[in-house]
Scaffold this motif. Structure first.
Motif, PDB file in Angstrom:
ATOM      1  N   VAL A 197      -5.615   6.013  -7.353  1.00  0.00           N
ATOM      2  CA  VAL A 197      -4.988   4.844  -6.728  1.00  0.00           C
ATOM      3  C   VAL A 197      -5.431   4.648  -5.283  1.00  0.00           C
ATOM      4  N   LEU A 198      -6.079   5.632  -4.691  1.00  0.00           N
ATOM      5  CA  LEU A 198      -6.441   5.532  -3.273  1.00  0.00           C
ATOM      6  C   LEU A 198      -7.356   4.352  -2.940  1.00  0.00           C
ATOM      7  N   PRO A 199      -8.349   3.998  -3.774  1.00  0.00           N
ATOM      8  CA  PRO A 199      -9.141   2.805  -3.432  1.00  0.00           C
ATOM      9  C   PRO A 199      -8.295   1.530  -3.376  1.00  0.00           C
ATOM     10  N   THR A 200      -7.319   1.412  -4.263  1.00  0.00           N
ATOM     11  CA  THR A 200      -6.447   0.241  -4.240  1.00  0.00           C
ATOM     12  C   THR A 200      -5.529   0.286  -3.030  1.00  0.00           C
ATOM     13  N   VAL A 201      -5.049   1.468  -2.688  1.00  0.00           N
ATOM     14  CA  VAL A 201      -4.262   1.621  -1.458  1.00  0.00           C
ATOM     15  C   VAL A 201      -5.094   1.159  -0.263  1.00  0.00           C
ATOM     16  N   ALA A 202      -6.365   1.532  -0.233  1.00  0.00           N
ATOM     17  CA  ALA A 202      -7.244   1.135   0.873  1.00  0.00           C
ATOM     18  C   ALA A 202      -7.439  -0.385   0.907  1.00  0.00           C
ATOM     19  N   ILE A 203      -7.573  -1.014  -0.254  1.00  0.00           N
ATOM     20  CA  ILE A 203      -7.719  -2.479  -0.297  1.00  0.00           C
ATOM     21  C   ILE A 203      -6.468  -3.148   0.268  1.00  0.00           C
ATOM     22  N   GLY A 241      -6.096  -2.293   4.017  1.00  0.00           N
ATOM     23  CA  GLY A 241      -7.094  -3.039   4.790  1.00  0.00           C
ATOM     24  C   GLY A 241      -6.674  -4.476   5.006  1.00  0.00           C
ATOM     25  N   ALA A 242      -6.089  -5.084   3.986  1.00  0.00           N
ATOM     26  CA  ALA A 242      -5.565  -6.443   4.147  1.00  0.00           C
ATOM     27  C   ALA A 242      -4.390  -6.450   5.121  1.00  0.00           C
ATOM     28  N   GLY A 243      -3.586  -5.402   5.055  1.00  0.00           N
ATOM     29  CA  GLY A 243      -2.445  -5.297   5.968  1.00  0.00           C
ATOM     30  C   GLY A 243      -2.866  -5.077   7.413  1.00  0.00           C
ATOM     31  N   TRP A 244      -3.992  -4.448   7.623  1.00  0.00           N
ATOM     32  CA  TRP A 244      -4.495  -4.201   8.981  1.00  0.00           C
ATOM     33  C   TRP A 244      -5.389  -5.334   9.483  1.00  0.00           C
ATOM     34  N   GLY A 245      -5.568  -6.363   8.661  1.00  0.00           N
ATOM     35  CA  GLY A 245      -6.343  -7.523   9.075  1.00  0.00           C
ATOM     36  C   GLY A 245      -7.840  -7.386   8.909  1.00  0.00           C
ATOM     37  N   TRP A 246      -8.294  -6.408   8.130  1.00  0.00           N
ATOM     38  CA  TRP A 246      -9.738  -6.234   7.916  1.00  0.00           C
ATOM     39  C   TRP A 246     -10.294  -7.346   7.038  1.00  0.00           C
ATOM     40  N   TRP A 247      -9.464  -7.927   6.191  1.00  0.00           N
ATOM     41  CA  TRP A 247      -9.820  -9.060   5.341  1.00  0.00           C
ATOM     42  C   TRP A 247      -8.530  -9.828   5.066  1.00  0.00           C
ATOM     43  N   ALA A 294       0.839  -1.210   0.000  1.00  0.00           N
ATOM     44  CA  ALA A 294       0.000   0.000   0.000  1.00  0.00           C
ATOM     45  C   ALA A 294       0.869   1.253   0.000  1.00  0.00           C
ATOM     46  N   ILE A 295       1.906   1.237   0.822  1.00  0.00           N
ATOM     47  CA  ILE A 295       2.814   2.394   0.886  1.00  0.00           C
ATOM     48  C   ILE A 295       3.529   2.580  -0.450  1.00  0.00           C
ATOM     49  N   TRP A 296       4.012   1.477  -1.032  1.00  0.00           N
ATOM     50  CA  TRP A 296       4.722   1.590  -2.305  1.00  0.00           C
ATOM     51  C   TRP A 296       3.820   2.074  -3.429  1.00  0.00           C
ATOM     52  N   LEU A 297       2.581   1.635  -3.424  1.00  0.00           N
ATOM     53  CA  LEU A 297       1.641   2.117  -4.442  1.00  0.00           C
ATOM     54  C   LEU A 297       1.434   3.618  -4.301  1.00  0.00           C
ATOM     55  N   LEU A 298       1.251   4.088  -3.086  1.00  0.00           N
ATOM     56  CA  LEU A 298       1.056   5.518  -2.855  1.00  0.00           C
ATOM     57  C   LEU A 298       2.306   6.317  -3.227  1.00  0.00           C
ATOM     58  N   VAL A 299       3.470   5.832  -2.841  1.00  0.00           N
ATOM     59  CA  VAL A 299       4.730   6.514  -3.189  1.00  0.00           C
ATOM     60  C   VAL A 299       4.903   6.567  -4.710  1.00  0.00           C
ATOM     61  N   THR A 300       4.601   5.467  -5.379  1.00  0.00           N
ATOM     62  CA  THR A 300       4.734   5.423  -6.838  1.00  0.00           C
ATOM     63  C   THR A 300       3.768   6.398  -7.507  1.00  0.00           C
ATOM     64  N   ALA A 346      -5.152 -11.256   3.766  1.00  0.00           N
ATOM     65  CA  ALA A 346      -4.077 -10.660   2.956  1.00  0.00           C
ATOM     66  C   ALA A 346      -3.824 -11.464   1.689  1.00  0.00           C
ATOM     67  N   ASP A 347      -4.122 -12.738   1.746  1.00  0.00           N
ATOM     68  CA  ASP A 347      -3.910 -13.602   0.587  1.00  0.00           C
ATOM     69  C   ASP A 347      -5.071 -13.438  -0.397  1.00  0.00           C
ATOM     70  N   GLY A 348      -4.762 -13.242  -1.659  1.00  0.00           N
ATOM     71  CA  GLY A 348      -5.798 -13.135  -2.688  1.00  0.00           C
ATOM     72  C   GLY A 348      -6.434 -11.770  -2.829  1.00  0.00           C
ATOM     73  N   VAL A 349      -5.820 -10.752  -2.263  1.00  0.00           N
ATOM     74  CA  VAL A 349      -6.390  -9.405  -2.347  1.00  0.00           C
ATOM     75  C   VAL A 349      -6.197  -8.799  -3.741  1.00  0.00           C
ATOM     76  N   GLU A 350      -5.382  -9.438  -4.558  1.00  0.00           N
ATOM     77  CA  GLU A 350      -5.143  -8.926  -5.911  1.00  0.00           C
ATOM     78  C   GLU A 350      -6.428  -8.923  -6.737  1.00  0.00           C
ATOM     79  N   ASP A 351      -7.220  -9.981  -6.624  1.00  0.00           N
ATOM     80  CA  ASP A 351      -8.432 -10.080  -7.443  1.00  0.00           C
ATOM     81  C   ASP A 351      -9.410  -8.927  -7.187  1.00  0.00           C
ATOM     82  N   PRO A 352      -9.721  -8.608  -5.929  1.00  0.00           N
ATOM     83  CA  PRO A 352     -10.587  -7.439  -5.711  1.00  0.00           C
ATOM     84  C   PRO A 352      -9.958  -6.133  -6.215  1.00  0.00           C
ATOM     85  N   ALA A 353      -8.645  -5.993  -6.069  1.00  0.00           N
ATOM     86  CA  ALA A 353      -7.968  -4.781  -6.544  1.00  0.00           C
ATOM     87  C   ALA A 353      -8.051  -4.682  -8.064  1.00  0.00           C
TER      88      ALA A 353
END
Length: 170
Positions: A98-104, A107-113, A53-59, A115-122
């Motif tokens: 890019v912010l919605p993808t950062v949030a996805i 959110g996986a990093g914070w344990g809201w859902w 998420a951080i790298w996406l935002l930095v990029t 972490a594995d397979g989060v690519e498909d929703p993104a």
């Protein structure tokens, strides 16, 4: 209905709606590409998703900075004091897209859902965003609904190409 803008000599002239659509498409393709690149090696821990998420935002911020700066130096008109900052501020749609993808990812990093397979929703989110932006852009330029929907499909295919390339690379 197309908007027209007027600018005094030396000022940038563009349609702000056009800039939003351009930045949105650019940001959505960037988000798809980054998710594909960051998830290539199968790291799917909560820590790695926060890192992603951080790298996406930095990029996105670096891309916006480079794009705004390129616009600023490419203009042949004389520049005023705040034109450089204005050129950079005009790139906000890219970062916002890019912010919605950062949030996805975050959110996986914070344990809201998981972490594995989060690519498909993104990927799904960004492909939907590309479709919507294509439809809106075509309708704003006066195209029929049929043409607008076709434009949306073509824009969405940009995201699909990234997803397919990611699947082939893996």
């Amino acid at each position: 209905m197309a908007r027209t803008t007027t600018a005094a000599p030396g000022q940038r002239q563009h349609d702000s709606g056009e800039g939003v659509l351009f930045g949105g498409v650019y940001g959505a393709v960037l988000a798809c590409s980054m998710v594909a690149a960051l998830s290539q090696y199968g790291h799917s821990s909560r820590v790695s998703r926060r890192y992603d998420a951080i790298w996406l935002l930095v990029t996105a911020l670096a891309s916006a900075l480079a794009h705004g700066y390129a616009h600023y130096i490419a203009e042949r008109a004389p520049h005023r004091r705040w034109d450089a900052l204005r050129a950079l501020a005009d790139e906000w749609p890219l970062v916002t897209a890019v912010l919605p993808t950062v949030a996805i990812l975050a959110g996986a990093g914070w344990g809201w859902w998981p972490a594995d397979g989060v690519e498909d929703p993104a990927f799904t989110l960004n492909i939907g965003l590309l479709f919507g932006l294509g439809v809106v852009a075509a309708r704003r330029s006066g195209r029929s609904w049929a043409v607008a929907l076709c434009t949306g499909v073509v824009d969405a295919l940009l995201g699909v190409v990234v997803v397919v390339a990611n699947a082939i690379i893996k």
